[in-house]
Scaffold this motif. Structure first.
Motif, PDB file in Angstrom:
ATOM      1  N   ASP A  26     -11.528  -0.743   3.464  1.00  0.00           N
ATOM      2  CA  ASP A  26     -11.852  -1.604   4.602  1.00  0.00           C
ATOM      3  C   ASP A  26     -13.336  -1.570   4.962  1.00  0.00           C
ATOM      4  O   ASP A  26     -13.749  -2.220   5.924  1.00  0.00           O
ATOM      5  CB  ASP A  26     -11.042  -1.183   5.835  1.00  0.00           C
ATOM      6  N   THR A  59       0.827  -1.203   0.000  1.00  0.00           N
ATOM      7  CA  THR A  59       0.000   0.000   0.000  1.00  0.00           C
ATOM      8  C   THR A  59       0.866   1.259   0.000  1.00  0.00           C
ATOM      9  O   THR A  59       0.618   2.200  -0.754  1.00  0.00           O
ATOM     10  CB  THR A  59      -0.934   0.010   1.227  1.00  0.00           C
ATOM     11  N   SER A  60       1.893   1.281   0.832  1.00  0.00           N
ATOM     12  CA  SER A  60       2.796   2.431   0.851  1.00  0.00           C
ATOM     13  C   SER A  60       3.462   2.611  -0.498  1.00  0.00           C
ATOM     14  O   SER A  60       3.655   3.738  -0.969  1.00  0.00           O
ATOM     15  CB  SER A  60       3.862   2.248   1.940  1.00  0.00           C
ATOM     16  N   LYS A  96      -2.678  -8.644   4.121  1.00  0.00           N
ATOM     17  CA  LYS A  96      -3.050  -8.906   5.511  1.00  0.00           C
ATOM     18  C   LYS A  96      -2.957 -10.389   5.862  1.00  0.00           C
ATOM     19  O   LYS A  96      -3.137 -10.760   7.015  1.00  0.00           O
ATOM     20  CB  LYS A  96      -4.470  -8.392   5.759  1.00  0.00           C
ATOM     21  N   TRP A 150      -4.832  -5.712  -1.716  1.00  0.00           N
ATOM     22  CA  TRP A 150      -5.209  -5.143  -0.420  1.00  0.00           C
ATOM     23  C   TRP A 150      -5.490  -6.253   0.608  1.00  0.00           C
ATOM     24  O   TRP A 150      -5.026  -6.193   1.744  1.00  0.00           O
ATOM     25  CB  TRP A 150      -6.434  -4.253  -0.585  1.00  0.00           C
ATOM     26  N   ASP A 159     -11.330   7.945   9.617  1.00  0.00           N
ATOM     27  CA  ASP A 159      -9.982   8.331  10.014  1.00  0.00           C
ATOM     28  C   ASP A 159      -9.616   9.740   9.548  1.00  0.00           C
ATOM     29  O   ASP A 159      -8.705  10.358  10.094  1.00  0.00           O
ATOM     30  CB  ASP A 159      -8.960   7.347   9.441  1.00  0.00           C
ATOM     31  N   VAL A 200      -5.161   9.411   1.649  1.00  0.00           N
ATOM     32  CA  VAL A 200      -4.788   8.086   2.135  1.00  0.00           C
ATOM     33  C   VAL A 200      -5.814   7.584   3.154  1.00  0.00           C
ATOM     34  O   VAL A 200      -6.251   6.430   3.096  1.00  0.00           O
ATOM     35  CB  VAL A 200      -3.378   8.108   2.752  1.00  0.00           C
ATOM     36  N   CYS A 201      -6.219   8.446   4.093  1.00  0.00           N
ATOM     37  CA  CYS A 201      -7.226   8.054   5.079  1.00  0.00           C
ATOM     38  C   CYS A 201      -8.540   7.674   4.406  1.00  0.00           C
ATOM     39  O   CYS A 201      -9.192   6.687   4.785  1.00  0.00           O
ATOM     40  CB  CYS A 201      -7.469   9.194   6.069  1.00  0.00           C
ATOM     41  N   ARG A 255      -8.134   4.253   2.544  1.00  0.00           N
ATOM     42  CA  ARG A 255      -8.051   3.141   3.500  1.00  0.00           C
ATOM     43  C   ARG A 255      -9.410   2.840   4.110  1.00  0.00           C
ATOM     44  O   ARG A 255      -9.797   1.673   4.251  1.00  0.00           O
ATOM     45  CB  ARG A 255      -7.041   3.472   4.605  1.00  0.00           C
ATOM     46  N   THR A 256     -10.139   3.894   4.483  1.00  0.00           N
ATOM     47  CA  THR A 256     -11.462   3.701   5.069  1.00  0.00           C
ATOM     48  C   THR A 256     -12.395   3.020   4.071  1.00  0.00           C
ATOM     49  O   THR A 256     -13.156   2.112   4.421  1.00  0.00           O
ATOM     50  CB  THR A 256     -12.064   5.054   5.502  1.00  0.00           C
TER      51      THR A 256
END
Length: 313
Positions: free
Chosen positions: A191, A4-5, A205, A201, A151, A183-184, A187-188
């Motif tokens: 997920d 992701t980074s 994990k 993604w 976030d 980014v926040c 990501r939100t």
């Protein structure tokens, strides 16, 4: 280095903030540039995003929407508004032009933006062009919406405070806050319940595949074998190969080849003075001929031709 980074590495605002507009109804702003990625967030008030060819999305305070180009969109106080749209592009950046305004630090001192039905909108655009960023873009829908309460809410507090200032270095601060917000938001969304996130993604994990992905992205030039990856990940070769293919849709070394070619494609454009041989070594090929064969198999063209045709666009 997590995947992701790495994919977000090319997502950087750089003086590309369209701005902050404080609007009193009725209003209609039509954003026409259609950059690869546009983030819109409402600081105060409410409005509607009307993406071309997609259903309207209502945005309240602290709601955020991301629009993937080349789609354009309109921001209105009401979907039924009849007011003439104001065309906004990257040039709409000063108070006199009446459009998105904050590139020059515009603000009306003492104005209560939430009073009288006024709405404050912040819009940022990302002119992404790298192959790495393309992997991220390809995994997103044309329009995604994230409601308030995620976030990104603390970021919006900082963003609102900075919008109200006119200080040296403000553009840099706004750009970084915008990156943080993007980014926040993503990501939100990735997920969120009921989502079908891209394979990379979910796979990162996984306790087995996630470690392998981190190794491949941290050390792409290493002469990896499945046995070496399995040893570093603490599993058998067969377990790694099976699990990786199940989650990513391709074996580990095939994934590595595609990732190396993606990195090389960016380097061919970003470093025009570098030789094809040096780029081949950077991404893990000791033999330039083997690199050219792999590049052509994945991209359908040679590295030199890719550099010449893509770099000229």
């Amino acid at each position: 280095m997590d995947i992701t980074s790495e994919l977000f590495r090319g997502v950087r605002a750089h003086g590309s903030l369209f701005g902050s507009s404080t609007l009193s109804p009725p209003w209609s702003l039509h954003f026409v540039d259609g950059p690869p990625l546009t983030l819109c967030t409402v600081l105060t008030g409410a409005g509607w995003i009307l993406p071309d060819g997609h259903p309207p999305e209502r945005l309240g305070a602290h709601d955020t929407v991301v629009v993937r180009g080349p789609s354009t969109f309109t921001f209105v106080d009401d979907p039924a508004t009849t007011v003439e749209p104001l065309v906004c592009s990257e040039e709409c950046s000063t108070p006199e032009q009446g459009g998105t305004r904050h590139r020059l630090g515009w603000h009306e001192p003492g104005e209560d933006d939430a009073a009288g039905g006024r709405t404050t909108l912040v819009v940022g655009a990302y002119p992404l062009s790298s192959e790495i960023s393309g992997r991220l873009l390809d995994s997103l829908p044309v329009v995604l919406r994230v409601p308030a309460g995620g976030d990104g809410d603390p970021v919006l507090d900082h963003l609102a405070a900075e919008v109200a200032r006119d200080e040296p270095g403000q553009q840099v601060v706004l750009d970084r806050l915008l990156d943080w917000m993007l980014v926040c938001t993503l990501r939100t969304w990735l997920d969120g319940p009921g989502r079908r996130p891209p394979a990379w993604w979910s796979a990162q994990k996984d306790p087995v595949v996630g470690e392998t992905l981190r190794l491949l992205h941290a050390e792409p030039a290493t002469p990896w074998t499945v046995a070496a990856l399995a040893r570093r990940s603490g599993v058998s070769r067969s377990t790694l190969a099976k699990r990786f293919t199940e989650l990513l849709g391709e074996p580990p070394l095939t994934y590595l080849t595609h990732w190396r070619i993606t990195l090389a494609a960016d380097l061919l454009i970003e470093e025009p003075s570098a030789t094809v041989a040096s780029i081949a070594r950077t991404v893990g090929y000791t033999d330039p001929f083997a690199f050219s064969v792999a590049f052509r198999r994945v991209r359908g063209t040679t590295p030199s031709t890719y550099r010449r045709t893509t770099g000229a666009r």
